[in-house]
Motif scaffolding. Sequence first.
Motif, PDB file in Angstrom:
ATOM      1  N   ARG A 168      15.592   6.728  -3.166  1.00  0.00           N
ATOM      2  CA  ARG A 168      13.968   6.262  -3.146  1.00  0.00           C
ATOM      3  C   ARG A 168      13.693   6.757  -4.128  1.00  0.00           C
ATOM      4  NH1 ARG A 168      10.968   7.771   2.227  1.00  0.00           N
ATOM      5  NH2 ARG A 168      10.148  10.066   0.924  1.00  0.00           N
ATOM      6  N   GLU A 169      14.148   8.119  -4.754  1.00  0.00           N
ATOM      7  CA  GLU A 169      14.009   8.093  -6.120  1.00  0.00           C
ATOM      8  C   GLU A 169      14.501   7.275  -7.411  1.00  0.00           C
ATOM      9  OE1 GLU A 169      13.083  10.321  -9.824  1.00  0.00           O
ATOM     10  OE2 GLU A 169      12.364  10.379  -7.466  1.00  0.00           O
ATOM     11  N   HIS A 170      16.160   6.732  -6.741  1.00  0.00           N
ATOM     12  CA  HIS A 170      16.307   5.702  -7.976  1.00  0.00           C
ATOM     13  C   HIS A 170      15.221   4.286  -7.786  1.00  0.00           C
ATOM     14  CE1 HIS A 170      18.240   1.788  -8.769  1.00  0.00           C
ATOM     15  NE2 HIS A 170      19.716   2.305  -9.333  1.00  0.00           N
ATOM     16  N   ASN A 171      14.632   3.758  -6.154  1.00  0.00           N
ATOM     17  CA  ASN A 171      13.971   3.255  -6.059  1.00  0.00           C
ATOM     18  C   ASN A 171      12.681   3.701  -6.834  1.00  0.00           C
ATOM     19  OD1 ASN A 171      12.843   0.748  -4.587  1.00  0.00           O
ATOM     20  ND2 ASN A 171      12.074   1.826  -3.452  1.00  0.00           N
ATOM     21  N   SER A 172      12.240   4.531  -6.720  1.00  0.00           N
ATOM     22  CA  SER A 172      10.827   4.621  -7.764  1.00  0.00           C
ATOM     23  C   SER A 172      11.084   4.656  -9.458  1.00  0.00           C
ATOM     24  CB  SER A 172      10.554   6.371  -7.045  1.00  0.00           C
ATOM     25  OG  SER A 172       9.681   6.807  -8.416  1.00  0.00           O
ATOM     26  N   ARG A 173      11.846   5.289  -9.528  1.00  0.00           N
ATOM     27  CA  ARG A 173      12.285   4.744 -11.182  1.00  0.00           C
ATOM     28  C   ARG A 173      12.766   2.729 -11.220  1.00  0.00           C
ATOM     29  NH1 ARG A 173      16.849   8.957 -10.110  1.00  0.00           N
ATOM     30  NH2 ARG A 173      17.749   7.165 -10.651  1.00  0.00           N
ATOM     31  N   ILE A 227      10.363   4.810   7.779  1.00  0.00           N
ATOM     32  CA  ILE A 227      10.052   5.479   7.209  1.00  0.00           C
ATOM     33  C   ILE A 227      11.287   6.393   5.513  1.00  0.00           C
ATOM     34  CG2 ILE A 227      10.046   8.201   7.319  1.00  0.00           C
ATOM     35  CD1 ILE A 227       9.259   7.227   9.921  1.00  0.00           C
ATOM     36  N   VAL A 228      12.450   5.455   5.854  1.00  0.00           N
ATOM     37  CA  VAL A 228      13.166   5.968   4.624  1.00  0.00           C
ATOM     38  C   VAL A 228      12.934   4.596   3.144  1.00  0.00           C
ATOM     39  CG1 VAL A 228      15.747   5.039   3.731  1.00  0.00           C
ATOM     40  CG2 VAL A 228      14.907   6.258   6.418  1.00  0.00           C
ATOM     41  N   ARG A 229      12.500   4.202   4.012  1.00  0.00           N
ATOM     42  CA  ARG A 229      12.001   3.332   2.701  1.00  0.00           C
ATOM     43  C   ARG A 229      10.500   3.543   1.868  1.00  0.00           C
ATOM     44  NH1 ARG A 229      14.772  -2.839   3.051  1.00  0.00           N
ATOM     45  NH2 ARG A 229      16.262  -2.283   4.347  1.00  0.00           N
ATOM     46  N   PHE A 230       9.335   3.720   2.737  1.00  0.00           N
ATOM     47  CA  PHE A 230       7.998   3.746   2.062  1.00  0.00           C
ATOM     48  C   PHE A 230       7.610   4.944   2.724  1.00  0.00           C
ATOM     49  CE2 PHE A 230       9.103  -0.740   4.018  1.00  0.00           C
ATOM     50  CZ  PHE A 230       9.404  -1.185   2.218  1.00  0.00           C
ATOM     51  N   LEU A 289       0.592  -1.261  -0.115  1.00  0.00           N
ATOM     52  CA  LEU A 289      -0.084  -0.185  -0.345  1.00  0.00           C
ATOM     53  C   LEU A 289       0.666   1.214  -0.040  1.00  0.00           C
ATOM     54  CD1 LEU A 289      -3.235  -1.020   2.352  1.00  0.00           C
ATOM     55  CD2 LEU A 289      -3.241  -0.665  -0.239  1.00  0.00           C
ATOM     56  N   ASP A 290       1.934   1.412   0.904  1.00  0.00           N
ATOM     57  CA  ASP A 290       2.785   2.806   0.890  1.00  0.00           C
ATOM     58  C   ASP A 290       3.321   3.243  -0.184  1.00  0.00           C
ATOM     59  OD1 ASP A 290       1.844   2.792   3.203  1.00  0.00           O
ATOM     60  OD2 ASP A 290       3.642   1.736   4.075  1.00  0.00           O
ATOM     61  N   ASP A 291       3.838   1.712  -1.133  1.00  0.00           N
ATOM     62  CA  ASP A 291       4.448   1.946  -2.899  1.00  0.00           C
ATOM     63  C   ASP A 291       3.009   2.040  -3.034  1.00  0.00           C
ATOM     64  OD1 ASP A 291       6.993   1.239  -1.413  1.00  0.00           O
ATOM     65  OD2 ASP A 291       7.401  -0.499  -2.795  1.00  0.00           O
ATOM     66  N   SER A 292       2.281   1.719  -3.293  1.00  0.00           N
ATOM     67  CA  SER A 292       1.543   2.459  -4.510  1.00  0.00           C
ATOM     68  C   SER A 292       1.163   3.398  -3.900  1.00  0.00           C
ATOM     69  CB  SER A 292      -0.509   1.062  -4.272  1.00  0.00           C
ATOM     70  OG  SER A 292      -1.117   1.521  -5.170  1.00  0.00           O
ATOM     71  N   ARG A 293       0.745   4.201  -3.118  1.00  0.00           N
ATOM     72  CA  ARG A 293       0.606   5.354  -2.779  1.00  0.00           C
ATOM     73  C   ARG A 293       1.890   6.342  -3.572  1.00  0.00           C
ATOM     74  NH1 ARG A 293      -1.024   3.866   2.303  1.00  0.00           N
ATOM     75  NH2 ARG A 293      -3.227   3.499   2.597  1.00  0.00           N
TER      76      ARG A 293
END
Length: 540
Positions: free
Chosen positions: A421-426, A336-339, A298-302
């Motif tokens: 976090r930006e790299h993870n998002s991409r 919090i750092v991750r999600f 859910l956190d990644d979805s948002r």
Amino acid sequence: MEGNLDDKDDYYRLILVDDEDEVRGRISSKISEESGFIVVGTAGNGHDALELIDKHAPHAVITDIRMPFIDGIELASILKREYPTIRVAFITGYDEFDYAREAVELGVRSYLTKPLTQGDISRFLDSLKLELDEEFRQASAQEAQDLRYRESLPFLIDSYFSSILSDAPSGADASVRSLENHGIVLEGNAVLILIQVEEGGDTDVFRWENRKLLIRSAVRDILKRRHLVYRHFLYHGGIVFLVRESREGFSSLLDEALMEAVQTSRMYHAADIDIGVSAVFRGFGEMRNAYLEARRALDDSRFLNTGRIVYIEQLEGTETSSVLMSEQELKSLDYIVRFGGDAELKNAIASEKKKISLSVGVPSDFRLYMLRLVNIVVGFSTAIGVDITELNGGDVLDTVNNFSALEPLFAWFEEIALKLREHNSRSKRTNSDKMLANAIAYLAANYQNTELSMESACEFAGISVSYLSLLFKKNTGGTFVSYLTGLRIDKAKELLKYSDDRIIEIAEKCGYKDVYYFSHSFKKHVGMPPKKYRENQKPD
């Protein structure tokens, strides 16, 4: 006549489907606004009907059985799978029991025989309106729903389930034993489903909490209709369902149920819900980890805007273990750092700095504290496959060894965390792109197959129907069907222009069983029949 669409919210919406213009007009003329229904669209075949249904979200569809391209039986089957809340009624001039049996199996509301009289239409609409009125009344009847809640799920059982997720291992074990004493065991494989209800700006806490109970009851009924085995409870503002892998086709049934839950919550309770689904787990001992997986989904979805239903396995693929700290505050910071959101990260760092400065001014062992913060970002970088030395521009320990105070340490920590976090998002967006690319490649290689379906594409790509639908809408702006149709029409245009094949042969090569349906679709998309298009391509 068709009603005033500006006032359609005051009526139940209805779509008529029949391949005869005269029949559609005659039936439409018999439906007055006094019936409580309004005709928001009419279609001459099932294919066009699906476009109208997607646009208008009707409460009911009245359709002829025998039609070109997509007949009434196939249309009802699609609606049962993709729009389970829509009522369907068949009209036909053929009094055949085989159709009646299929109608019952598809959950069709009525079976009407032509020619339809005013009395036939009025009796059908009166009955349907009573049914819809009752459903809307029951959906909003708080006392009835509260009674069902109290009878089906005692508060004590909820508290045991919550304890398993929140207590230390010893306390969780005690709660498991208590559940077993009540005859509640978790046998076999299961998944954990976490449902979050959006507040939607509603400041009335009581009304919002009541809406959660209504949605919880609705999801329970949806799972029950599919004979899925489940347990459910409330935890930390969310609704948790444990659903056991108890029958063949479990994944498809669960996906259908969750899609219906999203639609039902929106239609009957005016609420949007987000759903996170864990990987398969076994036994109450693994339930807390499953909950964390569903929450991460859910956190990644948002964070990535990936849709209402999110499966942790699809979203993250293969996972590496999280690096956990012994101190609770650092565990929270790691999460919090991750999600968490960017503002949440900044607030957490500010809170951590303030807490340390108020307690001891400077940590008694600055290097140990520094290494614990480093472990958080190193663990995150390892989990997402990033070389933190390259990201940092040098060895991490060399960098932090130069810090002699908290301020520069936390400034560095925040900068590295945001970059990760930006790299993870991409990376996760790229993963979605790959899934969609695989599905599109499958269509390009198999568009000639007349049996090609969304289910076969999902099986090839290894994703669910709901997620593939989301990817197509998000990245192409259209549906799976519209993309496949466009692909087939483009291939047909090439063959018409560069080959001497007959039109019936081109239809077959482009995946159409029926040359007439091919011509209809081609004209609808190109603006002219295939023959005329071919003539226009010839040089003067």
